[in-house]
Design an enzyme around this catalytic site. Structure first.
Site, PDB file in Angstrom:
ATOM      1  N   VAL A  11       0.825  -1.210   0.000  1.00  0.00           N
ATOM      2  CA  VAL A  11       0.000   0.000   0.000  1.00  0.00           C
ATOM      3  C   VAL A  11       0.859   1.259   0.000  1.00  0.00           C
ATOM      4  O   VAL A  11       0.677   2.157  -0.831  1.00  0.00           O
ATOM      5  CB  VAL A  11      -0.958   0.004   1.221  1.00  0.00           C
ATOM      6  CG1 VAL A  11      -1.593   1.372   1.432  1.00  0.00           C
ATOM      7  CG2 VAL A  11      -2.041  -1.040   1.010  1.00  0.00           C
ATOM      8  N   THR A 121      -5.600  -0.545   7.465  1.00  0.00           N
ATOM      9  CA  THR A 121      -6.963  -0.955   7.801  1.00  0.00           C
ATOM     10  C   THR A 121      -7.049  -1.197   9.310  1.00  0.00           C
ATOM     11  O   THR A 121      -6.299  -2.024   9.841  1.00  0.00           O
ATOM     12  CB  THR A 121      -7.333  -2.236   7.030  1.00  0.00           C
ATOM     13  OG1 THR A 121      -7.169  -1.978   5.637  1.00  0.00           O
ATOM     14  CG2 THR A 121      -8.758  -2.672   7.314  1.00  0.00           C
ATOM     15  N   ARG A 154      -6.570  -2.806  -5.153  1.00  0.00           N
ATOM     16  CA  ARG A 154      -6.461  -4.264  -5.267  1.00  0.00           C
ATOM     17  C   ARG A 154      -5.086  -4.583  -5.810  1.00  0.00           C
ATOM     18  O   ARG A 154      -4.665  -3.991  -6.809  1.00  0.00           O
ATOM     19  CB  ARG A 154      -7.500  -4.806  -6.258  1.00  0.00           C
ATOM     20  CG  ARG A 154      -8.925  -4.642  -5.834  1.00  0.00           C
ATOM     21  CD  ARG A 154      -9.849  -4.824  -7.020  1.00  0.00           C
ATOM     22  NE  ARG A 154      -9.618  -3.818  -8.039  1.00  0.00           N
ATOM     23  CZ  ARG A 154     -10.145  -3.822  -9.261  1.00  0.00           C
ATOM     24  NH1 ARG A 154     -10.925  -4.812  -9.632  1.00  0.00           N
ATOM     25  NH2 ARG A 154      -9.881  -2.863 -10.135  1.00  0.00           N
ATOM     26  N   CYS A 280      -5.461  -9.279   3.139  1.00  0.00           N
ATOM     27  CA  CYS A 280      -6.545  -8.425   3.660  1.00  0.00           C
ATOM     28  C   CYS A 280      -7.791  -9.192   4.110  1.00  0.00           C
ATOM     29  O   CYS A 280      -8.141  -9.152   5.291  1.00  0.00           O
ATOM     30  CB  CYS A 280      -6.930  -7.389   2.613  1.00  0.00           C
ATOM     31  SG  CYS A 280      -5.626  -6.181   2.350  1.00  0.00           S
TER      32      CYS A 280
HETATM   33  P1  NAD Z   1       3.064  -4.623   4.017  1.00  0.00           P
HETATM   34  O1  NAD Z   1       3.424  -5.605   5.040  1.00  0.00           O
HETATM   35  O2  NAD Z   1       3.297  -4.935   2.577  1.00  0.00           O
HETATM   36  O3  NAD Z   1       3.813  -3.236   4.306  1.00  0.00           O
HETATM   37  C1  NAD Z   1       4.010  -2.708   5.586  1.00  0.00           C
HETATM   38  C2  NAD Z   1       5.382  -2.036   5.584  1.00  0.00           C
HETATM   39  O4  NAD Z   1       5.547  -1.331   6.807  1.00  0.00           O
HETATM   40  C3  NAD Z   1       6.543  -3.020   5.486  1.00  0.00           C
HETATM   41  O5  NAD Z   1       7.405  -2.653   4.418  1.00  0.00           O
HETATM   42  C4  NAD Z   1       7.261  -2.894   6.831  1.00  0.00           C
HETATM   43  O6  NAD Z   1       8.652  -3.092   6.741  1.00  0.00           O
HETATM   44  C5  NAD Z   1       6.907  -1.458   7.199  1.00  0.00           C
HETATM   45  N1  NAD Z   1       7.026  -1.167   8.639  1.00  0.00           N
HETATM   46  C6  NAD Z   1       6.704  -1.950   9.690  1.00  0.00           C
HETATM   47  N2  NAD Z   1       6.974  -1.307  10.845  1.00  0.00           N
HETATM   48  C7  NAD Z   1       7.458  -0.093  10.516  1.00  0.00           C
HETATM   49  C8  NAD Z   1       7.914   1.022  11.264  1.00  0.00           C
HETATM   50  N3  NAD Z   1       7.901   0.998  12.593  1.00  0.00           N
HETATM   51  N4  NAD Z   1       8.349   2.096  10.596  1.00  0.00           N
HETATM   52  C9  NAD Z   1       8.369   2.129   9.255  1.00  0.00           C
HETATM   53  N5  NAD Z   1       7.942   1.107   8.483  1.00  0.00           N
HETATM   54  C10 NAD Z   1       7.488   0.009   9.107  1.00  0.00           C
HETATM   55  O7  NAD Z   1       1.538  -4.276   4.251  1.00  0.00           O
HETATM   56  P2  NAD Z   1       0.476  -3.752   3.163  1.00  0.00           P
HETATM   57  O8  NAD Z   1      -0.057  -4.886   2.392  1.00  0.00           O
HETATM   58  O9  NAD Z   1       1.068  -2.593   2.458  1.00  0.00           O
HETATM   59  O10 NAD Z   1      -0.692  -3.263   4.129  1.00  0.00           O
HETATM   60  C11 NAD Z   1      -0.553  -2.122   4.940  1.00  0.00           C
HETATM   61  C12 NAD Z   1      -1.910  -1.779   5.518  1.00  0.00           C
HETATM   62  O11 NAD Z   1      -2.810  -1.435   4.453  1.00  0.00           O
HETATM   63  C13 NAD Z   1      -2.577  -2.920   6.276  1.00  0.00           C
HETATM   64  O12 NAD Z   1      -3.319  -2.396   7.347  1.00  0.00           O
HETATM   65  C14 NAD Z   1      -3.514  -3.510   5.240  1.00  0.00           C
HETATM   66  O13 NAD Z   1      -4.613  -4.164   5.833  1.00  0.00           O
HETATM   67  C15 NAD Z   1      -3.950  -2.279   4.484  1.00  0.00           C
HETATM   68  N6  NAD Z   1      -4.381  -2.538   3.105  1.00  0.00           N
HETATM   69  C16 NAD Z   1      -3.695  -3.425   2.336  1.00  0.00           C
HETATM   70  C17 NAD Z   1      -4.096  -3.626   1.006  1.00  0.00           C
HETATM   71  C18 NAD Z   1      -3.368  -4.617   0.115  1.00  0.00           C
HETATM   72  O14 NAD Z   1      -3.905  -4.951  -0.927  1.00  0.00           O
HETATM   73  N7  NAD Z   1      -2.182  -5.085   0.494  1.00  0.00           N
HETATM   74  C19 NAD Z   1      -5.186  -2.927   0.489  1.00  0.00           C
HETATM   75  C20 NAD Z   1      -5.835  -2.013   1.315  1.00  0.00           C
HETATM   76  C21 NAD Z   1      -5.427  -1.828   2.612  1.00  0.00           C
END
Ligand code: NAD
Length: 486
Positions: A11, A121, A154, A280
């Protein structure tokens, strides 16, 4: 505007690249130094259409990368939080990373007004907590506001979803905060970006300009959870219907066509298969279930959605058994490891879950995926009987059957004649309904899919009903075995 994005995952990275694309100065932060080094060195780190182009276009100019949250927060007027919110053991969202990020941000907030927008989320009420915790950690009350700005992209089409979304939701409890985010998204909500010369092409039927929905922070948090729960319900619903179709001799694709033509239902997400997965839906469902319970409502409908989803994988395994009789020692070609086509994300992938069940049954697996092999490799111990091929045809070589577990477009476009020559037996068990039954029969395959009757070439002399009877017998046998085991 100067924007900081904390968390450069699926994201955060997509949001950063897209916000740079619409004209902002963005700094992307992650606490994973390897990821930041790779991004600085020009790697894309995730598989996502158009992302390499956007990173290339804006890197070092509108878009920079750092591990230093401190500097990034100080120099930005809007800070997005996009860190993970994984499930805890009890199913609730684990917000500990979010809280530690709030702590760090709070320490860098000075007199200059900033908006902290939560993209992760989160359960309803989180925004209120974010504000409370930031004040507790020293952020001056008047110099920041917190907003909920849930993300609906997505994976697989994340860039175009971000730039041409169905809607942008701003959940904020003050006009000042809302106005900042409205300005930030103006190129998308005014349609200016879509008309610009180098804009990423607008996908067919994408609504432009994007609709802006302004709500309270609590409503925005609920919009996200309720949307994902509803979509998961739609998938489980059609999977349940698919099971009825198999027993009743109907064709679920025809049923989907008929249902989807009703504008109140719509054709999207009526895609029977081996169930939803990804980072998700599974976690958001359990989190929303827990939120509902906290609010005094037992949302048992969600339990059933999750149960049907789990069953769907087991039903697929039964189908493999009904196609091959015994499984031990069978060599199976598997197409697909990612949780869906277009991404390298294997988190909660139904494909990986099915492979693990097949390995448990002592099958030998040769798997292929256009993007997810490197990530998937790490999911299996070195001794596991799984190898990875570099093309679908290589995977199929000498296999007892071919299994389709992910809906990559590449798989739908395979040369079936060539594929058949590679297989030891022309048997395809399709968990994503990528092929036409008629075509598969015509090509001489014995073809099993979801919610449709088995397609058996006439030359084999096996009638459809006898194949169905065999499948039922296997299912019954397995049900008895499960009861005994329990
Ligand atoms: P992800 O795990 O791909 O990315 C999270 C990132 O945050 C990682 O790169 C991690 O290293 C970094 N991180 C963790 N702790 C940290 C800190 N203290 N400081 C800086 N960076 C830090 O997760 P994602 O899939 O991108 O999802 C993120 C959020 O968005 C979640 O809540 C998810 O539910 C929501 N979301 C995801 C999607 C999807 O399709 N993946 C869609 C909509 C919403």
């Amino acid at each position: 505007m100067r924007i900081a994005i904390v968390g450069s995952g699926y994201v955060g990275l997509v949001a950063a690249a897209c916000l740079a694309e619409i004209g902002h100065h963005v700094v992307c932060i992650d606490n994973d130094p390897q990821k930041i080094a790779a991004l600085k060195a020009g790697h894309t780190v995730i598989h996502e259409e158009f992302l390499p182009e956007l990173l290339e276009r804006h890197r070092d100019e509108h878009l920079t990368f750092t591990t230093s949250l401190k500097e990034a927060v100080r120099s930005s007027s809007v800070i997005f939080i996009a860190v993970g919110t994984p499930p805890s053991e009890s199913g609730e969202a684990d917000l500990s990373v979010l809280e530690s990020v709030c702590h760090e941000i709070a320490q860098e907030i000075d007199a200059e007004f900033k908006v902290v927008a939560v993209k992760s989320t989160v359960p309803v009420g989180t925004n209120a907590w974010v504000r409370r915790v930031m004040v507790r950690y020293g952020a001056p009350q008047a110099s920041f506001e917190v907003a909920s700005n849930p993300e609906f992209l997505r994976e697989g089409c994340a860039v175009t979803d971000f730039l041409y979304p169905d809607r942008i939701v701003i959940g904020s409890d003050t006009d000042r905060c809302t106005a900042v985010l409205q300005t930030l998204y103006d190129p998308l909500t005014s349609g200016k970006y879509a008309k610009s010369k180098h804009a990423i092409p607008v996908p067919d039927a994408a609504p432009t300009p994007a609709t802006l929905i302004v709500s309270s922070a609590r409503s925005a948090e609920l919009i996200k959870h309720a949307s994902n729960a509803y979509l998961a319900m739609k998938i489980s619903f059609i999977n349940a219907v698919a099971n009825i179709c198999e027993s009743a001799g109907a064709d679920v694709q025809e049923v989907c066509l008929g249902m989807g033509a009703d504008q109140r239902i719509g054709p999207k997400f009526l895609r029977p298969g081996i169930g939803y997965g990804g980072s998700c839906f599974p976690k958001d469902l359990t989190a929303f279930r827990a939120v509902a319970r906290d609010c005094g409502y037992e949302f048992t409908l969600l339990d059933e959605v999750m149960r049907i989803n789990e069953d769907q994988r087991r039903a697929f395994l039964r189908k493999v058994r009904s196609a091959l009789w015994t499984l031990k020692g069978k060599r199976l070609a598997v197409l697909g490891l990612a949780f869906k086509g277009g991404t390298d994300d294997i988190r909660e992938s139904p494909a990986i879950a099915v492979i693990q069940m097949l390995l448990h049954e002592k099958c030998e697996i040769v798997a292929y995926d256009p993007a997810a092999v490197d990530r998937a490799r790490q999911e299996f111990p070195p001794a596991a009987k799984i190898t990875f091929a570099s093309t679908a045809y290589d995977a199929a070589k000498d296999a007892d059957a071919l299994l389709v577990l992910t809906d990559w477009e590449e798989f739908a476009a395979l040369d079936l004649t060539r594929l058949k020559k590679q297989l030891k037996h022309p048997i395809v068990i399709d968990g994503r309904n990528l092929y036409s039954r008629r075509e598969m029969m015509h090509q001489g395959f014995t073809y099993f899919s979801v919610g449709r009757q088995e397609a058996v070439p006439a030359t084999l002399g096996v009638t459809r009903s006898s194949a169905r009877a065999q499948a039922h017998a296997v299912a019954k046998l397995e049900a008895n075995n499960t009861t005994e085991a329990a």
